[in-house]
Design a protein around this motif. Structure first.
Motif, PDB file in Angstrom:
ATOM      1  N   THR A  64      37.847  44.680  24.432  1.00 61.27           N
ATOM      2  CA  THR A  64      38.718  43.848  23.656  1.00 61.27           C
ATOM      3  C   THR A  64      38.182  42.477  23.079  1.00 61.27           C
ATOM      4  OG1 THR A  64      39.564  42.536  25.585  1.00 61.27           O
ATOM      5  CG2 THR A  64      40.771  44.573  24.598  1.00 61.27           C
ATOM      6  N   GLY A  65      36.653  42.606  23.111  1.00 52.01           N
ATOM      7  CA  GLY A  65      35.923  41.446  22.580  1.00 52.01           C
ATOM      8  C   GLY A  65      34.781  41.159  23.614  1.00 52.01           C
ATOM      9  N   ALA A  66      34.235  39.813  23.518  1.00 49.06           N
ATOM     10  CA  ALA A  66      33.345  39.694  24.364  1.00 49.06           C
ATOM     11  C   ALA A  66      33.408  39.622  25.680  1.00 49.06           C
ATOM     12  CB  ALA A  66      32.677  38.121  24.059  1.00 49.06           C
ATOM     13  N   PRO A  67      32.657  40.071  26.805  1.00 48.96           N
ATOM     14  CA  PRO A  67      33.024  40.240  28.060  1.00 48.96           C
ATOM     15  C   PRO A  67      33.602  38.986  28.729  1.00 48.96           C
ATOM     16  CG  PRO A  67      30.806  41.111  27.639  1.00 48.96           C
ATOM     17  CD  PRO A  67      31.231  40.500  26.700  1.00 48.96           C
ATOM     18  N   LYS A  68      34.498  38.979  29.806  1.00 45.74           N
ATOM     19  CA  LYS A  68      35.005  38.134  30.393  1.00 45.74           C
ATOM     20  C   LYS A  68      34.062  38.047  31.812  1.00 45.74           C
ATOM     21  CE  LYS A  68      39.516  39.029  28.681  1.00 45.74           C
ATOM     22  NZ  LYS A  68      40.747  39.532  29.012  1.00 45.74           N
ATOM     23  N   ARG A  69      34.090  37.021  32.491  1.00 49.21           N
ATOM     24  CA  ARG A  69      33.016  36.962  33.918  1.00 49.21           C
ATOM     25  C   ARG A  69      33.892  36.354  34.845  1.00 49.21           C
ATOM     26  NH1 ARG A  69      29.835  35.581  29.491  1.00 49.21           N
ATOM     27  NH2 ARG A  69      28.066  37.188  29.155  1.00 49.21           N
ATOM     28  N   VAL A  70      33.871  36.974  36.060  1.00 47.52           N
ATOM     29  CA  VAL A  70      34.411  36.677  37.428  1.00 47.52           C
ATOM     30  C   VAL A  70      33.264  36.551  38.440  1.00 47.52           C
ATOM     31  CG1 VAL A  70      36.687  37.437  36.637  1.00 47.52           C
ATOM     32  CG2 VAL A  70      35.271  38.907  37.991  1.00 47.52           C
ATOM     33  N   ILE A  71      33.650  35.926  39.383  1.00 46.25           N
ATOM     34  CA  ILE A  71      32.560  35.901  40.569  1.00 46.25           C
ATOM     35  C   ILE A  71      33.201  36.402  41.799  1.00 46.25           C
ATOM     36  CG2 ILE A  71      31.712  33.713  39.922  1.00 46.25           C
ATOM     37  CD1 ILE A  71      33.408  32.440  42.012  1.00 46.25           C
ATOM     38  N   GLN A  72      32.560  37.006  42.650  1.00 44.91           N
ATOM     39  CA  GLN A  72      32.848  37.769  44.023  1.00 44.91           C
ATOM     40  C   GLN A  72      32.044  36.830  44.904  1.00 44.91           C
ATOM     41  OE1 GLN A  72      33.835  41.934  45.288  1.00 44.91           O
ATOM     42  NE2 GLN A  72      31.415  41.852  45.420  1.00 44.91           N
ATOM     43  N   LEU A  73      32.765  36.100  45.934  1.00 47.55           N
ATOM     44  CA  LEU A  73      32.071  35.765  47.269  1.00 47.55           C
ATOM     45  C   LEU A  73      32.185  36.702  48.263  1.00 47.55           C
ATOM     46  CD1 LEU A  73      33.492  31.965  46.972  1.00 47.55           C
ATOM     47  CD2 LEU A  73      31.207  33.040  45.808  1.00 47.55           C
ATOM     48  N   ALA A  74      31.479  36.339  49.533  1.00 47.73           N
ATOM     49  CA  ALA A  74      31.399  37.331  50.364  1.00 47.73           C
ATOM     50  C   ALA A  74      32.864  37.672  51.325  1.00 47.73           C
ATOM     51  CB  ALA A  74      30.615  36.809  51.721  1.00 47.73           C
ATOM     52  N   ASP A  75      33.634  36.710  51.178  1.00 49.05           N
ATOM     53  CA  ASP A  75      34.966  37.110  51.897  1.00 49.05           C
ATOM     54  C   ASP A  75      35.708  37.894  51.169  1.00 49.05           C
ATOM     55  OD1 ASP A  75      35.402  34.999  49.852  1.00 49.05           O
ATOM     56  OD2 ASP A  75      36.934  33.840  51.305  1.00 49.05           O
ATOM     57  N   TRP A  76      35.590  37.655  49.943  1.00 51.69           N
ATOM     58  CA  TRP A  76      36.678  38.653  48.887  1.00 51.69           C
ATOM     59  C   TRP A  76      35.918  39.970  48.965  1.00 51.69           C
ATOM     60  CZ3 TRP A  76      40.790  40.037  47.817  1.00 51.69           C
ATOM     61  CH2 TRP A  76      40.932  41.075  46.785  1.00 51.69           C
ATOM     62  N   ALA A  77      34.569  40.125  48.837  1.00 51.93           N
ATOM     63  CA  ALA A  77      33.946  41.320  49.066  1.00 51.93           C
ATOM     64  C   ALA A  77      34.422  42.231  50.316  1.00 51.93           C
ATOM     65  CB  ALA A  77      32.522  41.346  49.095  1.00 51.93           C
ATOM     66  N   ARG A  78      34.715  41.408  51.360  1.00 53.93           N
ATOM     67  CA  ARG A  78      34.987  41.896  52.831  1.00 53.93           C
ATOM     68  C   ARG A  78      36.430  42.427  52.589  1.00 53.93           C
ATOM     69  NH1 ARG A  78      33.682  38.076  55.375  1.00 53.93           N
ATOM     70  NH2 ARG A  78      35.904  37.072  55.691  1.00 53.93           N
ATOM     71  N   HIS A  79      37.313  41.703  52.041  1.00 53.58           N
ATOM     72  CA  HIS A  79      38.767  42.030  51.766  1.00 53.58           C
ATOM     73  C   HIS A  79      39.023  43.045  50.929  1.00 53.58           C
ATOM     74  CE1 HIS A  79      39.605  38.708  54.301  1.00 53.58           C
ATOM     75  NE2 HIS A  79      39.679  37.631  53.461  1.00 53.58           N
ATOM     76  N   SER A  80      38.335  43.266  49.905  1.00 54.83           N
ATOM     77  CA  SER A  80      38.162  44.348  49.053  1.00 54.83           C
ATOM     78  C   SER A  80      37.909  45.578  49.563  1.00 54.83           C
ATOM     79  CB  SER A  80      37.614  43.953  47.644  1.00 54.83           C
ATOM     80  OG  SER A  80      37.607  45.002  46.743  1.00 54.83           O
ATOM     81  N   THR A  81      36.794  45.572  50.321  1.00 48.19           N
ATOM     82  CA  THR A  81      36.206  46.578  50.753  1.00 48.19           C
ATOM     83  C   THR A  81      37.215  47.259  51.936  1.00 48.19           C
ATOM     84  OG1 THR A  81      34.001  46.120  50.384  1.00 48.19           O
ATOM     85  CG2 THR A  81      34.218  48.146  51.811  1.00 48.19           C
ATOM     86  N   GLU A  82      37.750  46.335  52.754  1.00 46.01           N
ATOM     87  CA  GLU A  82      38.717  46.900  53.820  1.00 46.01           C
ATOM     88  C   GLU A  82      39.955  47.603  53.172  1.00 46.01           C
ATOM     89  OE1 GLU A  82      41.822  44.984  57.039  1.00 46.01           O
ATOM     90  OE2 GLU A  82      40.187  43.690  56.405  1.00 46.01           O
ATOM     91  N   GLN A  83      40.235  47.113  52.104  1.00 45.33           N
ATOM     92  CA  GLN A  83      41.830  47.899  51.411  1.00 45.33           C
ATOM     93  C   GLN A  83      41.319  49.200  50.809  1.00 45.33           C
ATOM     94  OE1 GLN A  83      43.344  48.585  48.375  1.00 45.33           O
ATOM     95  NE2 GLN A  83      41.681  47.437  47.062  1.00 45.33           N
ATOM     96  N   VAL A  84      40.199  49.088  50.236  1.00 43.45           N
ATOM     97  CA  VAL A  84      39.870  50.299  49.538  1.00 43.45           C
ATOM     98  C   VAL A  84      39.570  51.434  50.723  1.00 43.45           C
ATOM     99  CG1 VAL A  84      38.074  51.498  48.129  1.00 43.45           C
ATOM    100  CG2 VAL A  84      38.970  49.654  47.494  1.00 43.45           C
TER     101      VAL A  84
END
Length: 366
Positions: free
Chosen positions: A100-120
């Protein structure tokens, strides 16, 4: 855990945190001068409400106006909450697909990488995905979230992750320019890379998009190999309508479980389909309390549609490291009641809106 003190923000997805308490704690974290990011502290002055006072729970995330266009240009360093301290390391910077246009950017820190991986990981195990076997992931990597999610999922299940990278932006450009022969040649290039891996490695899990699965199924040797040795197929990216899903599950890959995945950059994770759905039923994707909340709304009024009705998908991501509230996605879905313990809506039969801001949406290979 129901306390809405800052400590609640460190909870994992299996800790049973009250979603409303989590949201209240997140508002205090992201909008306090000592802990919030430069972006949110600057943006707060232009909001028509006080998040720390007025956002009392999940439902109040709808107070936020559409803000994700800011993420096309904001310096990524301005997204890091000050509460992590000066020594925090940004693990990843992800771009949206740029549909939908120019890319949007977000960040990932270590704690979120851990939580995301756990739920997946929990949801993949609920589907009986084989552990310890190699994965083949055919998906965008680099600045794209999905490659990271799938690589971490493979590692969590104890299997080596083999991959074939794809560039969805290039394919969309080719299709938009009418260069369908070049797009087809690029797809052939992806298939040949998959062939070398599938025919030489004992792949236990194949993760790919719907167009790639359909293309692989046209190759007799690969179809035989997948049905003979692969233990699960995870599909995502471009949507899969119920008829295609039924065909793939019952006639093309009848011996291999198909598991749908729905996610995007603004969600900062992926949702795996609810276990137990039959091949003739649409996939249902549940939210992930207390981090990812979905609602299905009438795009004209913003009001939630009735259960069983189709509307536009709105996603809010709330975590200690990122706040992306009330983001209207380029998807429609049927509203479904969520599984027990989850807040917000579940969604079924996800499909892209055909036009965004006057531009035709092109899915391509992803």
């Amino acid at each position: 855990m129901s306390d809405d003190s800052p400590a609640v923000l460190d909870a994992g997805p299996s800790d049973g945190v009250d979603p409303d308490a989590f949201v209240r704690a997140a508002m205090r974290w992201h909008f306090a001068p000592e802990t919030g990011s430069r972006y949110w502290l600057d943006r707060a002055a232009r909001l028509p409400f006080d998040p720390r006072r007025d956002v009392k729970g999940v439902a109040d995330l709808a107070l936020f106006p559409a803000l994700t266009d800011d993420l096309r240009e904001v310096p990524v360093a301005d997204l890091v909450p000050r509460g992590y301290g000066s020594g925090v390391r940004v693990l990843d910077v992800f771009d949206s697909g740029g549909t939908t246009g120019a890319p949007k950017r977000v960040i990932q820190l270590a704690d979120w990488a851990r939580h995301s991986t756990e739920q997946v990981d929990r949801r993949l195990r609920a589907h009986g995905v084989p552990a310890g076997r190699p994965w083949l992931t055919v998906a965008p990597t680099g600045p794209h979230l999905v490659g990271d999610v799938l690589q971490r999922a493979a590692a969590a299940l104890g299997g080596p992750a083999l991959g074939v990278d794809m560039d969805p932006r290039w394919v969309r450009k080719l299709i938009a320019a009418g260069r369908s022969d070049e797009a087809e040649a690029y797809t052939d290039h992806l298939v040949e890379q998959c062939r070398r891996i599938l025919l030489t490695q004992d792949i236990g899990v194949l993760a790919a998009t719907t167009p790639l699965l359909e293309r692989l199924a046209r190759e007799d040797d690969l179809l035989e190999r997948i049905n003979g040795s692969v233990g699960a197929i995870v599909w995502g990216g471009t949507h899969m309508d119920p008829d295609t899903r039924h065909l793939l599950a019952t006639e093309v890959f009848p011996e291999v479980p198909l598991i749908g995945m729905y996610g995007n950059t603004m969600m900062l994770t992926a949702l795996l389909e609810r276990p137990g759905s039959g091949a003739a039923e649409p996939c249902v994707f549940d939210p992930v309390s207390p981090y990812v909340f979905l609602s299905v709304v009438d795009p004209g009024t913003g009001e939630r549609v009735a259960v069983g009705e189709r509307g536009q998908v709105v996603v809010s991501h709330v975590s200690k490291s990122m706040l992306i509230p009330n983001n209207a996605e380029r998807d429609t879905a049927v509203r479904v009641r969520p599984a027990g313990g989850q807040a917000g809506d579940a969604v079924a039969d996800v499909a892209p809106v055909p036009v965004v801001r006057g531009e035709t949406v092109i899915e391509g290979v992803y």
